[in-house]
Design a protein around this motif. Structure first.
Motif, PDB file in Angstrom:
ATOM      1  N   GLU A  48      -1.814   4.764  77.856  1.00 32.69           N
ATOM      2  CA  GLU A  48      -2.878   5.640  77.376  1.00 32.69           C
ATOM      3  C   GLU A  48      -3.517   5.070  76.114  1.00 32.69           C
ATOM      4  O   GLU A  48      -2.820   4.639  75.194  1.00 32.69           O
ATOM      5  N   ILE A  49      -4.836   5.082  76.086  1.00 31.40           N
ATOM      6  CA  ILE A  49      -5.595   4.678  74.906  1.00 31.40           C
ATOM      7  C   ILE A  49      -6.383   5.893  74.438  1.00 31.40           C
ATOM      8  O   ILE A  49      -7.031   6.566  75.238  1.00 31.40           O
ATOM      9  N   SER A  50      -6.324   6.187  73.144  1.00 39.04           N
ATOM     10  CA  SER A  50      -6.973   7.403  72.651  1.00 39.04           C
ATOM     11  C   SER A  50      -7.660   7.162  71.319  1.00 39.04           C
ATOM     12  O   SER A  50      -7.379   6.196  70.610  1.00 39.04           O
ATOM     13  N   ALA A  51      -8.568   8.077  70.996  1.00 38.87           N
ATOM     14  CA  ALA A  51      -9.271   8.052  69.712  1.00 38.87           C
ATOM     15  C   ALA A  51      -9.346   9.473  69.181  1.00 38.87           C
ATOM     16  O   ALA A  51      -9.556  10.429  69.936  1.00 38.87           O
ATOM     17  N   ASP A  52      -9.170   9.618  67.867  1.00 36.66           N
ATOM     18  CA  ASP A  52      -9.185  10.926  67.226  1.00 36.66           C
ATOM     19  C   ASP A  52     -10.604  11.300  66.807  1.00 36.66           C
ATOM     20  O   ASP A  52     -11.326  10.483  66.227  1.00 36.66           O
ATOM     21  N   ALA A  53     -11.012  12.547  67.067  1.00 40.26           N
ATOM     22  CA  ALA A  53     -12.354  13.009  66.713  1.00 40.26           C
ATOM     23  C   ALA A  53     -12.388  13.780  65.398  1.00 40.26           C
ATOM     24  O   ALA A  53     -13.459  13.976  64.826  1.00 40.26           O
ATOM     25  N   ILE A  54     -11.223  14.228  64.905  1.00 37.44           N
ATOM     26  CA  ILE A  54     -11.182  15.016  63.675  1.00 37.44           C
ATOM     27  C   ILE A  54     -11.524  14.177  62.454  1.00 37.44           C
ATOM     28  O   ILE A  54     -12.269  14.599  61.562  1.00 37.44           O
ATOM     29  N   GLY A  55     -10.975  12.975  62.379  1.00 37.63           N
ATOM     30  CA  GLY A  55     -11.183  12.112  61.220  1.00 37.63           C
ATOM     31  C   GLY A  55     -12.643  11.803  60.920  1.00 37.63           C
ATOM     32  O   GLY A  55     -13.097  11.990  59.782  1.00 37.63           O
ATOM     33  N   PRO A  56     -13.427  11.336  61.892  1.00 43.63           N
ATOM     34  CA  PRO A  56     -14.854  11.075  61.641  1.00 43.63           C
ATOM     35  C   PRO A  56     -15.619  12.335  61.253  1.00 43.63           C
ATOM     36  O   PRO A  56     -16.539  12.277  60.432  1.00 43.63           O
ATOM     37  N   LEU A  57     -15.245  13.486  61.831  1.00 48.35           N
ATOM     38  CA  LEU A  57     -15.898  14.747  61.475  1.00 48.35           C
ATOM     39  C   LEU A  57     -15.612  15.097  60.019  1.00 48.35           C
ATOM     40  O   LEU A  57     -16.526  15.519  59.281  1.00 48.35           O
ATOM     41  N   ARG A  59     -14.962  13.031  57.636  1.00 52.58           N
ATOM     42  CA  ARG A  59     -15.697  12.079  56.794  1.00 52.58           C
ATOM     43  C   ARG A  59     -17.173  12.446  56.721  1.00 52.58           C
ATOM     44  O   ARG A  59     -17.820  12.255  55.687  1.00 52.58           O
ATOM     45  N   ALA A  60     -17.714  12.986  57.817  1.00 52.30           N
ATOM     46  CA  ALA A  60     -19.131  13.321  57.861  1.00 52.30           C
ATOM     47  C   ALA A  60     -19.468  14.537  57.006  1.00 52.30           C
ATOM     48  O   ALA A  60     -20.555  14.606  56.419  1.00 52.30           O
ATOM     49  N   ILE A  61     -18.539  15.493  56.924  1.00 52.04           N
ATOM     50  CA  ILE A  61     -18.851  16.731  56.217  1.00 52.04           C
ATOM     51  C   ILE A  61     -18.123  16.864  54.881  1.00 52.04           C
ATOM     52  O   ILE A  61     -18.382  17.800  54.123  1.00 52.04           O
ATOM     53  N   GLY A  62     -17.203  15.941  54.587  1.00 51.68           N
ATOM     54  CA  GLY A  62     -16.413  16.048  53.365  1.00 51.68           C
ATOM     55  C   GLY A  62     -16.362  14.756  52.582  1.00 51.68           C
ATOM     56  O   GLY A  62     -17.124  13.812  52.833  1.00 51.68           O
ATOM     57  N   ASP A  63     -15.439  14.703  51.629  1.00 51.93           N
ATOM     58  CA  ASP A  63     -15.304  13.545  50.745  1.00 51.93           C
ATOM     59  C   ASP A  63     -14.424  12.445  51.316  1.00 51.93           C
ATOM     60  O   ASP A  63     -14.426  11.322  50.807  1.00 51.93           O
ATOM     61  N   TYR A  64     -13.627  12.779  52.325  1.00 52.45           N
ATOM     62  CA  TYR A  64     -12.743  11.748  52.883  1.00 52.45           C
ATOM     63  C   TYR A  64     -12.564  11.983  54.373  1.00 52.45           C
ATOM     64  O   TYR A  64     -12.855  13.053  54.912  1.00 52.45           O
ATOM     65  N   GLY A  65     -12.059  10.959  55.044  1.00 52.88           N
ATOM     66  CA  GLY A  65     -11.815  11.033  56.476  1.00 52.88           C
ATOM     67  C   GLY A  65     -11.202   9.734  56.959  1.00 52.88           C
ATOM     68  O   GLY A  65     -10.867   8.847  56.162  1.00 52.88           O
ATOM     69  N   HIS A  66     -11.078   9.604  58.269  1.00 54.38           N
ATOM     70  CA  HIS A  66     -10.457   8.397  58.817  1.00 54.38           C
ATOM     71  C   HIS A  66     -10.968   8.143  60.233  1.00 54.38           C
ATOM     72  O   HIS A  66     -11.554   9.024  60.876  1.00 54.38           O
ATOM     73  N   TYR A  67     -10.713   6.932  60.688  1.00 53.66           N
ATOM     74  CA  TYR A  67     -11.026   6.525  62.060  1.00 53.66           C
ATOM     75  C   TYR A  67      -9.718   6.013  62.655  1.00 53.66           C
ATOM     76  O   TYR A  67      -9.112   5.078  62.125  1.00 53.66           O
ATOM     77  N   GLU A  68      -9.278   6.646  63.744  1.00 50.87           N
ATOM     78  CA  GLU A  68      -7.936   6.360  64.254  1.00 50.87           C
ATOM     79  C   GLU A  68      -7.936   6.184  65.764  1.00 50.87           C
ATOM     80  O   GLU A  68      -8.565   6.941  66.498  1.00 50.87           O
ATOM     81  N   THR A  69      -7.204   5.179  66.220  1.00 49.44           N
ATOM     82  CA  THR A  69      -6.998   4.948  67.648  1.00 49.44           C
ATOM     83  C   THR A  69      -5.509   4.804  67.904  1.00 49.44           C
ATOM     84  O   THR A  69      -4.733   4.525  66.971  1.00 49.44           O
ATOM     85  N   ALA A  70      -5.089   5.012  69.148  1.00 51.05           N
ATOM     86  CA  ALA A  70      -3.665   4.972  69.460  1.00 51.05           C
ATOM     87  C   ALA A  70      -3.428   4.342  70.828  1.00 51.05           C
ATOM     88  O   ALA A  70      -4.274   4.421  71.728  1.00 51.05           O
TER      89      ALA A  70
END
Length: 229
Positions: A48-57, A59-70
């Motif tokens: 399984e290959i996945s990507a997280d959608a919470i981190g970019p969101l 980053r877009a609306i706040g001061d910090y965030g992340h881009y993550e894959t698994a």
């Protein structure tokens, strides 16, 4: 009389022997079926290959965030070794103090998920898991100029490329469901607790990539789009 008693004893012996034979055969067949059913589940079910959608969101609306894959491996539908790779960043300014904090760095997580549903080959999963995570990063701190109480005039403060490190543990609870074809959707709740950290010589880092706002523990989550191969 002796003949009748001998015949009855013989018949009783035959019946008992037959019953024992049937019970033994049924037990052997049940063990054979259970063993075959267990052995029929292949060790490697999927990747399984996945990507997280919470981190970019975030980053877009706040001061910090992340881009993550698994990358996660499905073993017998029960065990899921997983490797997560991410990149966290922030550009934050404290409104009251005027302190600016900036960092961007990768982080890494290794762990295992366990499917706790009875039907382990179902398209729906309920799982618990754990992660070991770590990051090594550099951050900048800048503060607006204050008036020097001794000499007068502005006294700005800044520190750049301050080195920080952090290791933490994550407890995971999540669900996963099939949407269509190889596409699945997953959600997880994460409890993070750091057990080793270095903030540098200028005070604590405000944000740690992959961990979140600095503190002894934090709670977070993921919303993953998953492709099953």
């Amino acid at each position: 009389m002796i003949l009748k008693e001998s015949t009855s004893a013989f018949i009783s012996t035959l019946i008992i022997s037959a019953l024992l034979m049937v019970a033994t055969t049924a037990s052997a067949q049940k063990h054979y079926v259970e063993k075959n059913e267990k052995d029929s589940v292949a060790l490697l079910q999927s990747v399984e290959i996945s990507a997280d959608a919470i981190g970019p969101l975030m980053r877009a609306i706040g001061d910090y965030g992340h881009y993550e894959t698994a990358l996660r491996v499905n073993l017998k539908g029960r065990y899921f070794p997983i490797f997560e790779l991410g990149y966290g960043k922030t550009d934050h300014k404290e409104e009251l103090t005027g302190i600016k904090y900036k960092t961007a760095a990768p982080y890494f997580k290794f762990g295992m998920d366990f499917n706790i549903l009875r039907n382990k080959l179902d398209n729906y999963r309920l799982y618990v898991g754990a992660r070991y995570a770590f990051t090594s990063f550099k951050y900048d701190i800048d503060r607006f100029a204050l008036t020097d109480p001794l000499w007068g005039g502005p006294a700005p403060y800044s520190a750049h490329d301050v080195e920080g490190k952090c290791q933490w543990f994550e407890a995971v609870f999540g669900v996963q469901a099939k949407l269509i074809g190889p596409v699945h959707l997953g959600w997880s709740l994460r409890y993070r607790a750091r057990f080793s950290h270095k903030n540098g010589d200028v005070g604590e880092a405000w944000y740690i990539p992959g961990y979140g706002e600095n503190g002894s523990s934090v709670v977070g989550g993921t919303l993953n789009l998953i492709i099953v191969i």
